[in-house]
Design an enzyme around this catalytic site. Structure first.
Site, PDB file in Angstrom:
ATOM      1  N   SER A 386       0.839  -1.198   0.000  1.00  0.00           N
ATOM      2  CA  SER A 386       0.000   0.000   0.000  1.00  0.00           C
ATOM      3  C   SER A 386       0.875   1.251   0.000  1.00  0.00           C
ATOM      4  CB  SER A 386      -0.913   0.009   1.237  1.00  0.00           C
ATOM      5  OG  SER A 386      -0.213   0.528   2.344  1.00  0.00           O
ATOM      6  N   CYS A 387       0.223   2.406  -0.170  1.00  0.00           N
ATOM      7  CA  CYS A 387       0.998   3.639  -0.178  1.00  0.00           C
ATOM      8  C   CYS A 387       1.000   4.314   1.194  1.00  0.00           C
ATOM      9  CB  CYS A 387       0.491   4.573  -1.262  1.00  0.00           C
ATOM     10  SG  CYS A 387      -1.281   4.744  -1.235  1.00  0.00           S
ATOM     11  N   LEU A 388       0.628   3.570   2.237  1.00  0.00           N
ATOM     12  CA  LEU A 388       0.768   4.102   3.596  1.00  0.00           C
ATOM     13  C   LEU A 388       2.219   3.967   4.029  1.00  0.00           C
ATOM     14  CD1 LEU A 388      -2.229   2.437   5.486  1.00  0.00           C
ATOM     15  CD2 LEU A 388      -2.052   4.812   4.739  1.00  0.00           C
TER      16      LEU A 388
END
Ligand SMILES: *Cc1c(COP(=O)(O)O)cnc(C)c1O
Length: 462
Positions: A386-388
């Site tokens: 994810s882009c977290l």
């Protein structure tokens, strides 16, 4: 098969023989599983849960303690594990209407079910009453709510009172002695409910706090009997320890680790005791041989008072029941010495970093490269897809003797307990990870059976 670890202080997972065999020898089946179901894969060994349950029961039987072991099903979403508990004559501790529905779907009957959770809804109460499951009443308020739900016919319905032992301070779970006695007095004249006994569940893993709580429960049992009630059991809850790595190796690792072993340059403040000094069986032995106030040991107390010892282990029964395997998407260099490994999957499927901690077990690299292509050593941390920024599976630097490549697999052993699916979700609309039960076939190979569908469907067998 290769361990990724700080070479001087490895955290090699303890592994059941059939898990080690599978990871060593059954990689074609695993590859097929990834092709069919994507990454990550949660592999389950329901037989391990049966073995764990039987080991605990053996300790109790050896001391002539009547027992009922309920599997605390919230620890893992697997239906296969629930079925295994029932298959080994265990019960199920359900904490929601949905867990109850699954239990009934699997063939559990009321006598196999206890509900110990604190926040039961009217619909959940009604469903529990309808199948005559054992209900642990958490508060005077729940007692009143339950009475409002009682059908006019049927019963008596079996109930426990959940005690909040003195050593639990301001815990919001269970009731203090005064409230418990208040409920007992009301139960005396209430033929619709049958008082089965006293329940408690404590945080932490110490035997000593259980013995203290047990003494308070015993006092309450005596009070109940004095009032003319006839309780049959004391339920000591869960919190039995599970061991993930060798104790000596774990101690050595802990003494050696520093903030620089983490890409954050911060040492997490607390860890689950992954390499504790005792396992669940030894824990139970120590509990049974501890001394009560009247001089009897716990085992003699239960036998002498004609009481059943009930318990709801979650993590300890899920020990050695699951492995989470993630496929590597990309290995991205950070500097000359280190890299970040991106995997297909997320920290929601190996979630300890979300609790500001780490899963202190080394992943196993299952390389899909020909042996001759072994690469140079590599230090890396593991990130999800994810882009977290916080989607990190291991902040701890892992030292790989040979650099992993895209397409290789990383296997985390022993993710069954609050690890693999506690926080899983569909972030980025990634489908939910698939759970597959691993079963040994007559010809010595393994097959993978989806955890959610009938055994006759969709098994993978090469
Ligand atoms: C979570 C829970 C359990 C199981 O705890 P483990 O530490 O997994 O053994 C048992 N009883 C209650 C009331 C719980 O909330």
């Amino acid at each position: 098969m290769m361990l990724a670890s700080k070479q001087s202080h490895p955290l090699s997972p303890l592994m059941r023989k059939d898990i080690a065999d599978f990871l060593e020898n059954q990689q074609p089946i695993l590859r097929e599983g990834f092709e069919r179901f994507g990454s990550p894969l949660h592999l389950l060994w329901p037989e391990a849960l049966k073995d764990n349950l039987r080991s605990l029961r053996t300790v109790l039987n050896a001391q002539n303690v009547a027992s009922k072991i309920y599997y605390g099903v919230k620890v893992n979403k697997s239906l296969g594990l629930m079925g295994a508990a029932l298959g080994a004559s265990g019960g199920l501790d359900v904490s929601s209407l949905y867990e109850l529905q699954d239990a009934l779907h699997l063939g559990a009957e009321g006598r196999d079910i206890v509900a110990t959770g604190p926040a039961k809804t009217p619909a959940f109460h009604q469903a529990l009453l309808a199948c005559n499951a054992l209900i642990s009443i958490d508060s005077v308020e729940e007692f009143d709510d339950l009475l409002r739900q009682l059908p006019t016919e049927g019963g008596p319905h079996p109930v426990l009172l959940r005690l909040r032992p003195g050593n639990q301070g301001q815990s919001r779970f269970g009731m203090g002695l005064d409230d418990a006695i208040h409920c007992l007095k009301r139960l005396v004249d209430m033929p619709a409910l049958r008082f089965e006994g006293v329940h408690f569940h404590l945080g932490g893993y110490s035997v000593e706090t259980r013995v203290e709580a047990l003494q308070e429960a015993a006092d309450l049992i005596a009070i109940a009997r004095g009032l003319g009630l006839s309780p049959r059991l004391i339920d000591i809850g869960g919190g039995l320890p599970a061991r993930y790595v060798d104790h000596a190796a774990y101690v050595a690792f802990q003494e050696a680790q520093t903030a620089e072993d983490y890409r954050t340059h911060r040492l997490p403040q607390s860890f689950y005791p992954y390499g504790g000094p005792i396992d669940a069986v030894e824990w139970l032995r120590r509990l049974l041989s501890a001394t009560m106030r009247d001089g009897r040991d716990v085992a003699s107390y239960f036998a002498g008072e004609n009481l059943t010892l009930a318990m709801e282990p979650g993590r300890a029964l899920a020990d050695q029941c699951a492995v989470t395997v993630l496929r590597i998407t990309r290995v991205k260099a950070l500097d000359a010495r280190s890299a970040v490994i991106f995997v297909e999957g997320s920290s929601f499927s190996a979630c300890e970093t979300w609790f500001a901690s780490e899963f202190l077990v080394d992943p196993i690299l299952l390389s899909n490269q020909p042996k001759a292509l072994a690469a140079a050593p590599l230090r890396a941390y593991l990130a999800g897809h994810s882009c977290l920024d916080d989607d990190v599976i291991s902040n701890r630097w892992l030292d790989f003797p040979s650099a992993p490549q895209a397409g290789d697999f990383l296997a985390y052993v022993n993710t069954g307990g609050y690890q693999m699916d506690l926080m899983e979700n569909q972030f980025h609309r990634h489908p939910m990870p698939t759970r597959l039960c691993v079963r040994r076939t007559a010809d010595g190979l393994s097959e993978l059976i989806p955890d959610q569908c009938e055994e006759t469907q969709c098994s993978i067998h090469l």
